[in-house]
Design a protein around this motif. Structure first.
Motif, PDB file in Angstrom:
ATOM      1  N   SER A  11       8.962  55.188 -14.790  1.00 36.20           N
ATOM      2  CA  SER A  11       9.039  56.630 -14.585  1.00 36.20           C
ATOM      3  C   SER A  11       7.834  57.071 -13.776  1.00 36.20           C
ATOM      4  N   PHE A  12       7.936  58.278 -13.236  1.00 36.03           N
ATOM      5  CA  PHE A  12       6.799  58.852 -12.526  1.00 36.03           C
ATOM      6  C   PHE A  12       6.696  60.324 -12.869  1.00 36.03           C
ATOM      7  N   THR A  13       5.514  60.872 -12.656  1.00 40.41           N
ATOM      8  CA  THR A  13       5.268  62.300 -12.856  1.00 40.41           C
ATOM      9  C   THR A  13       4.605  62.852 -11.611  1.00 40.41           C
ATOM     10  N   PHE A  90      19.209  67.518  -2.579  1.00 37.02           N
ATOM     11  CA  PHE A  90      19.099  68.328  -3.792  1.00 37.02           C
ATOM     12  C   PHE A  90      20.189  69.375  -3.755  1.00 37.02           C
ATOM     13  N   ASP A  91      20.705  69.717  -4.954  1.00 35.69           N
ATOM     14  CA  ASP A  91      21.793  70.679  -5.037  1.00 35.69           C
ATOM     15  C   ASP A  91      21.260  72.068  -5.381  1.00 35.69           C
ATOM     16  N   GLU A  92      22.159  73.033  -5.456  1.00 37.22           N
ATOM     17  CA  GLU A  92      21.749  74.423  -5.711  1.00 37.22           C
ATOM     18  C   GLU A  92      21.107  74.608  -7.076  1.00 37.22           C
ATOM     19  N   GLY A  93      21.335  73.684  -7.988  1.00 32.60           N
ATOM     20  CA  GLY A  93      20.710  73.743  -9.307  1.00 32.60           C
ATOM     21  C   GLY A  93      19.350  73.069  -9.360  1.00 32.60           C
ATOM     22  N   GLY A  94      18.930  72.471  -8.257  1.00 32.17           N
ATOM     23  CA  GLY A  94      17.627  71.825  -8.204  1.00 32.17           C
ATOM     24  C   GLY A  94      17.608  70.359  -8.584  1.00 32.17           C
ATOM     25  N   VAL A  95      18.782  69.749  -8.790  1.00 27.76           N
ATOM     26  CA  VAL A  95      18.830  68.324  -9.114  1.00 27.76           C
ATOM     27  C   VAL A  95      18.586  67.520  -7.838  1.00 27.76           C
ATOM     28  N   VAL A  96      17.588  66.641  -7.888  1.00 27.25           N
ATOM     29  CA  VAL A  96      17.210  65.814  -6.742  1.00 27.25           C
ATOM     30  C   VAL A  96      17.750  64.410  -6.952  1.00 27.25           C
ATOM     31  N   GLU A 110      -1.885  41.152  -2.968  1.00 30.10           N
ATOM     32  CA  GLU A 110      -0.875  40.328  -3.621  1.00 30.10           C
ATOM     33  C   GLU A 110       0.538  40.872  -3.429  1.00 30.10           C
ATOM     34  N   LEU A 111       0.659  42.061  -2.835  1.00 28.19           N
ATOM     35  CA  LEU A 111       1.974  42.662  -2.586  1.00 28.19           C
ATOM     36  C   LEU A 111       2.432  42.477  -1.137  1.00 28.19           C
ATOM     37  N   ALA A 112       1.702  41.679  -0.359  1.00 33.90           N
ATOM     38  CA  ALA A 112       2.142  41.364   0.999  1.00 33.90           C
ATOM     39  C   ALA A 112       3.514  40.705   0.906  1.00 33.90           C
ATOM     40  N   GLY A 113       4.441  41.151   1.721  1.00 36.82           N
ATOM     41  CA  GLY A 113       5.798  40.609   1.707  1.00 36.82           C
ATOM     42  C   GLY A 113       6.715  41.239   0.671  1.00 36.82           C
ATOM     43  N   LEU A 114       6.193  42.201  -0.119  1.00 35.24           N
ATOM     44  CA  LEU A 114       7.028  42.864  -1.130  1.00 35.24           C
ATOM     45  C   LEU A 114       8.245  43.500  -0.477  1.00 35.24           C
ATOM     46  N   ARG A 115       9.397  43.339  -1.113  1.00 34.23           N
ATOM     47  CA  ARG A 115      10.631  43.986  -0.669  1.00 34.23           C
ATOM     48  C   ARG A 115      11.367  44.492  -1.882  1.00 34.23           C
ATOM     49  N   GLY A 116      12.126  45.556  -1.702  1.00 34.33           N
ATOM     50  CA  GLY A 116      12.919  46.066  -2.803  1.00 34.33           C
ATOM     51  C   GLY A 116      13.470  47.440  -2.500  1.00 34.33           C
ATOM     52  N   THR A 117      14.397  47.866  -3.340  1.00 36.06           N
ATOM     53  CA  THR A 117      15.026  49.171  -3.216  1.00 36.06           C
ATOM     54  C   THR A 117      15.066  49.832  -4.581  1.00 36.06           C
ATOM     55  N   GLY A 118      15.222  51.145  -4.588  1.00 33.19           N
ATOM     56  CA  GLY A 118      15.296  51.854  -5.850  1.00 33.19           C
ATOM     57  C   GLY A 118      15.898  53.227  -5.693  1.00 33.19           C
ATOM     58  N   ALA A 119      15.903  53.963  -6.808  1.00 28.69           N
ATOM     59  CA  ALA A 119      16.492  55.299  -6.802  1.00 28.69           C
ATOM     60  C   ALA A 119      16.026  56.067  -8.029  1.00 28.69           C
ATOM     61  N   PHE A 120      16.150  57.395  -7.933  1.00 26.16           N
ATOM     62  CA  PHE A 120      15.917  58.242  -9.095  1.00 26.16           C
ATOM     63  C   PHE A 120      16.726  59.513  -8.960  1.00 26.16           C
ATOM     64  N   THR A 121      16.978  60.145 -10.097  1.00 25.83           N
ATOM     65  CA  THR A 121      17.564  61.478 -10.162  1.00 25.83           C
ATOM     66  C   THR A 121      16.607  62.319 -10.982  1.00 25.83           C
ATOM     67  N   ALA A 122      16.173  63.452 -10.404  1.00 26.94           N
ATOM     68  CA  ALA A 122      15.209  64.331 -11.078  1.00 26.94           C
ATOM     69  C   ALA A 122      15.887  65.641 -11.440  1.00 26.94           C
ATOM     70  N   GLU A 123      15.898  65.939 -12.718  1.00 27.88           N
ATOM     71  CA  GLU A 123      16.429  67.205 -13.207  1.00 27.88           C
ATOM     72  C   GLU A 123      15.330  68.266 -13.110  1.00 27.88           C
ATOM     73  N   PRO A 124      15.677  69.537 -12.859  1.00 32.05           N
ATOM     74  CA  PRO A 124      14.668  70.594 -12.787  1.00 32.05           C
ATOM     75  C   PRO A 124      13.825  70.644 -14.067  1.00 32.05           C
ATOM     76  N   GLY A 125      12.511  70.730 -13.900  1.00 28.69           N
ATOM     77  CA  GLY A 125      11.608  70.852 -15.030  1.00 28.69           C
ATOM     78  C   GLY A 125      11.258  69.554 -15.729  1.00 28.69           C
ATOM     79  N   ALA A 126      11.865  68.439 -15.315  1.00 25.85           N
ATOM     80  CA  ALA A 126      11.567  67.146 -15.952  1.00 25.85           C
ATOM     81  C   ALA A 126      10.119  66.762 -15.674  1.00 25.85           C
ATOM     82  N   LYS A 127       9.436  66.291 -16.706  1.00 24.87           N
ATOM     83  CA  LYS A 127       8.046  65.866 -16.548  1.00 24.87           C
ATOM     84  C   LYS A 127       7.960  64.383 -16.198  1.00 24.87           C
ATOM     85  N   ASP A 128       8.707  63.548 -16.898  1.00 26.77           N
ATOM     86  CA  ASP A 128       8.774  62.116 -16.611  1.00 26.77           C
ATOM     87  C   ASP A 128      10.132  61.825 -15.985  1.00 26.77           C
ATOM     88  N   ILE A 129      10.111  61.346 -14.757  1.00 27.33           N
ATOM     89  CA  ILE A 129      11.349  61.102 -14.011  1.00 27.33           C
ATOM     90  C   ILE A 129      11.604  59.598 -13.976  1.00 27.33           C
TER      91      ILE A 129
END
Length: 138
Positions: A11-13, A90-96, A110-129
């Motif tokens: 998660s991130f903040t 992001f939609d009209e409700g603020g969901v990212v 040590e992260l030379a050559g690092l590869r990867g993909t990811g995703a997140f969905t952030a709800e409005p007001g969420a502290k930890d995403i």
């Protein structure tokens, strides 16, 4: 992509978000930039990232964005830096909804050559995403 990816989570903040309107008006269709500082825990450990977004807002409050986020920290216990390329909507409700990938060639230490993909969905007001990150071996 080559090799087998390792799916992980975390998660991130938001620590800071500074947004500036570039063209248009606040509350209407406009272009903006944002500089952001995030803290990541879990698969990616980074105390304070550096992130910049270009954002396009529609008059109805929906929109899209793209940006880059430089992370200094660890991934799977390996230390270094890398950059994420991010894009989403992001939609009209603020969901990212955001997808991201490690920018090829951006890893150092040590992260030379690092590869990867990811995703997140952030709800409005969420502290930890929550995010997912599928890391490929270097």
């Amino acid at each position: 992509m080559t090799g087998t990816s390792t799916p992980t989570t975390g998660s991130f903040t938001y620590k800071d978000w500074q947004e500036t309107v570039v063209a248009g008006v606040e509350g209407g269709a406009r272009l903006a930039t944002a500089t952001v500082v995030n803290t990541f825990t879990g698969a990616i450990e980074a105390a304070a990232t550096a992130c910049v977004y270009a954002i396009s807002y529609a008059a109805d409050g929906t929109g899209s964005f793209t940006g880059y986020e430089r992370c200094e920290g660890t991934v799977a216990g390996r230390a270094g830096t890398f950059t994420l390329r991010e894009w989403g909507t992001f939609d009209e409700g603020g969901v990212v909804r955001c997808s991201f990938e490690v920018l090829p060639g951006s890893g150092s230490g040590e992260l030379a050559g690092l590869r990867g993909t990811g995703a997140f969905t952030a709800e409005p007001g969420a502290k930890d995403i929550p995010y997912t990150f599928d890391q490929e071996p270097a």
